[in-house]
Design a protein around this motif. Structure first.
Motif, PDB file in Angstrom:
ATOM      1  N   ILE A   1     -27.386 -28.129  23.195  1.00  0.00           N
ATOM      2  CA  ILE A   1     -27.886 -28.531  24.505  1.00  0.00           C
ATOM      3  C   ILE A   1     -27.945 -27.292  25.386  1.00  0.00           C
ATOM      4  O   ILE A   1     -26.934 -26.608  25.581  1.00  0.00           O
ATOM      5  CB  ILE A   1     -26.978 -29.586  25.164  1.00  0.00           C
ATOM      6  N   HIS A   2     -29.117 -27.006  25.931  1.00  0.00           N
ATOM      7  CA  HIS A   2     -29.241 -25.831  26.798  1.00  0.00           C
ATOM      8  C   HIS A   2     -28.363 -26.029  28.032  1.00  0.00           C
ATOM      9  O   HIS A   2     -28.336 -27.109  28.623  1.00  0.00           O
ATOM     10  CB  HIS A   2     -30.698 -25.641  27.220  1.00  0.00           C
ATOM     11  N   PRO A   3     -27.643 -24.982  28.459  1.00  0.00           N
ATOM     12  CA  PRO A   3     -26.704 -25.142  29.582  1.00  0.00           C
ATOM     13  C   PRO A   3     -27.372 -25.442  30.920  1.00  0.00           C
ATOM     14  O   PRO A   3     -26.695 -25.861  31.857  1.00  0.00           O
ATOM     15  CB  PRO A   3     -25.967 -23.799  29.621  1.00  0.00           C
ATOM     16  N   ALA A   4     -28.691 -25.263  31.027  1.00  0.00           N
ATOM     17  CA  ALA A   4     -29.369 -25.566  32.289  1.00  0.00           C
ATOM     18  C   ALA A   4     -29.561 -27.067  32.506  1.00  0.00           C
ATOM     19  O   ALA A   4     -29.859 -27.492  33.625  1.00  0.00           O
ATOM     20  CB  ALA A   4     -30.736 -24.884  32.331  1.00  0.00           C
ATOM     21  N   VAL A   5     -29.382 -27.878  31.471  1.00  0.00           N
ATOM     22  CA  VAL A   5     -29.723 -29.301  31.532  1.00  0.00           C
ATOM     23  C   VAL A   5     -28.704 -30.077  32.369  1.00  0.00           C
ATOM     24  O   VAL A   5     -27.506 -30.078  32.045  1.00  0.00           O
ATOM     25  CB  VAL A   5     -29.780 -29.901  30.116  1.00  0.00           C
ATOM     26  N   PRO A   6     -29.141 -30.769  33.437  1.00  0.00           N
ATOM     27  CA  PRO A   6     -28.219 -31.651  34.165  1.00  0.00           C
ATOM     28  C   PRO A   6     -28.055 -32.973  33.420  1.00  0.00           C
ATOM     29  O   PRO A   6     -29.033 -33.566  32.962  1.00  0.00           O
ATOM     30  CB  PRO A   6     -28.935 -31.861  35.511  1.00  0.00           C
ATOM     31  N   ILE A   7     -26.820 -33.425  33.298  1.00  0.00           N
ATOM     32  CA  ILE A   7     -26.516 -34.666  32.583  1.00  0.00           C
ATOM     33  C   ILE A   7     -25.626 -35.529  33.474  1.00  0.00           C
ATOM     34  O   ILE A   7     -24.639 -35.053  34.041  1.00  0.00           O
ATOM     35  CB  ILE A   7     -25.815 -34.385  31.235  1.00  0.00           C
ATOM     36  N   GLY A   8     -25.958 -36.802  33.578  1.00  0.00           N
ATOM     37  CA  GLY A   8     -25.222 -37.731  34.426  1.00  0.00           C
ATOM     38  C   GLY A   8     -23.906 -38.177  33.828  1.00  0.00           C
ATOM     39  O   GLY A   8     -23.413 -37.623  32.836  1.00  0.00           O
TER      40      GLY A   8
ATOM     41  N   GLY B   1     -23.985 -37.351  16.995  1.00  0.00           N
ATOM     42  CA  GLY B   1     -24.528 -36.172  17.652  1.00  0.00           C
ATOM     43  C   GLY B   1     -25.083 -35.106  16.735  1.00  0.00           C
ATOM     44  O   GLY B   1     -25.804 -34.220  17.201  1.00  0.00           O
ATOM     45  N   THR B   2     -24.775 -35.133  15.445  1.00  0.00           N
ATOM     46  CA  THR B   2     -25.240 -34.086  14.537  1.00  0.00           C
ATOM     47  C   THR B   2     -26.759 -33.938  14.630  1.00  0.00           C
ATOM     48  O   THR B   2     -27.503 -34.904  14.507  1.00  0.00           O
ATOM     49  CB  THR B   2     -24.850 -34.416  13.093  1.00  0.00           C
ATOM     50  N   GLY B   3     -27.209 -32.712  14.866  1.00  0.00           N
ATOM     51  CA  GLY B   3     -28.631 -32.441  14.930  1.00  0.00           C
ATOM     52  C   GLY B   3     -29.274 -32.684  16.273  1.00  0.00           C
ATOM     53  O   GLY B   3     -30.491 -32.515  16.408  1.00  0.00           O
ATOM     54  N   LEU B   4     -28.501 -33.052  17.289  1.00  0.00           N
ATOM     55  CA  LEU B   4     -29.061 -33.261  18.625  1.00  0.00           C
ATOM     56  C   LEU B   4     -29.492 -31.922  19.221  1.00  0.00           C
ATOM     57  O   LEU B   4     -28.727 -30.963  19.228  1.00  0.00           O
ATOM     58  CB  LEU B   4     -28.024 -33.919  19.534  1.00  0.00           C
ATOM     59  N   VAL B   5     -30.732 -31.884  19.743  1.00  0.00           N
ATOM     60  CA  VAL B   5     -31.262 -30.693  20.403  1.00  0.00           C
ATOM     61  C   VAL B   5     -31.861 -31.114  21.742  1.00  0.00           C
ATOM     62  O   VAL B   5     -32.683 -32.041  21.793  1.00  0.00           O
ATOM     63  CB  VAL B   5     -32.340 -30.000  19.551  1.00  0.00           C
ATOM     64  N   VAL B   6     -31.456 -30.441  22.830  1.00  0.00           N
ATOM     65  CA  VAL B   6     -31.961 -30.747  24.170  1.00  0.00           C
ATOM     66  C   VAL B   6     -32.427 -29.442  24.809  1.00  0.00           C
ATOM     67  O   VAL B   6     -31.641 -28.502  24.969  1.00  0.00           O
ATOM     68  CB  VAL B   6     -30.880 -31.415  25.039  1.00  0.00           C
TER      69      VAL B   6
END
Length: 259
Positions: free
Chosen positions: A136-143, A151-156
């Motif tokens: 997950i890119h660190p710029a992504v805001p998550i609620g 979660g294996t293979g999750l890409v954001v």
């Protein structure tokens, strides 16, 4: 929640002597949830190049500076117990669920990103990807109240957004459609369920309470409350109860053979 987590830790320590030292160090040694979470995350990610002790100082810095990280992490843990039948207590996901661990590290990485510490945020993103296979890119805001199951293979991607009370399964991609710069990734609104293997591509909005079927490729915006499935994904139904992410119902509407 912290009291219940500690009670489970005491019980497991009594039942499994071989785990007693681990449980004590991860939970019972600590006075509060924030302290336990910071130490656990550090020891999950530490290695000889970045020792756990140094990472623990970083986690405590972040959690003290931004108590919202702690609150969001508690909401994430509650969400797991409410939505995942494999979670029999708060203790189990706290100690063992890598989707939870990766998400909490992302929250710290996002805090670093928003404070201009991009190099360290990228380092944590890389380590989380290596250890948990979640990128997950660190710029992504998550609620808050977000459940990453397996979660294996999750890409954001960098310009994605994820709202509150979202549920995401393994091998999901929130990605772009090419090599263009700028705002290029999906915006996932509150209460969305993204099932295993779904690929959501481009600067599109996934409306509140929507459900994306397993293995679907989503290239267009998804209306609020819609269920979409297929390659490319199309609307096949509409919600009639709680938000899809809360219900965790991954079934699809029965086809209408009367037409």
């Amino acid at each position: 929640m912290w009291n219940l987590l500690r009670a489970d830790a005491v019980r497991i320590s009594a039942e499994e002597e071989i785990l007693r030292g681990f449980i004590h160090g991860a939970v019972l040694f600590h006075d509060d949830y924030a302290s336990a979470l910071g130490a656990l995350l550090a020891h999950k990610l530490g290695d000889r190049n970045m020792p756990a002790e140094r990472l623990e100082r970083l986690t405590h810095e972040a959690l003290i500076e931004d108590p919202g990280i702690v609150d969001a992490g508690a909401a994430d843990l509650i969400a797991i117990l409410e939505r995942d039948p494999a979670a029999d207590s708060y203790l189990t996901p706290f100690l063992y669920f890598k989707g939870f661990h990766a998400l909490q590290w992302h929250r710290i990485g996002h805090w670093l990103w928003t404070h201009g510490r991009h190099s360290l945020a990228h380092f944590l993103q890389s380590r989380v990807s290596e250890v948990f296979a979640i990128d997950i890119h660190p710029a992504v805001p998550i609620g808050r109240g977000v459940f990453i199951d397996h979660g294996t293979g999750l890409v954001v991607g960098e310009t994605a957004e994820i709202g509150n009370n979202v549920s995401i399964l393994q091998e999901v991609t929130l990605g772009g459609t090419g090599k263009e710069h700028g705002d290029r990734h999906p915006k996932v609104r509150d209460g969305v369920l993204i099932s295993a293997g779904a690929k959501v591509l481009g600067n599109i909005v996934i409306g509140r309470g929507a459900k994306i079927g397993a293995g679907s490729v989503v290239l267009k915006e998804v209306p609020e409350c819609a269920t979409v499935v297929g390659v490319p994904a199309k609307v096949v139904g509409w919600c009639s109860g709680p938000a899809a992410a809360l219900a965790m119902d991954q079934s699809l509407p029965e086809p209408d053979y009367s037409i």
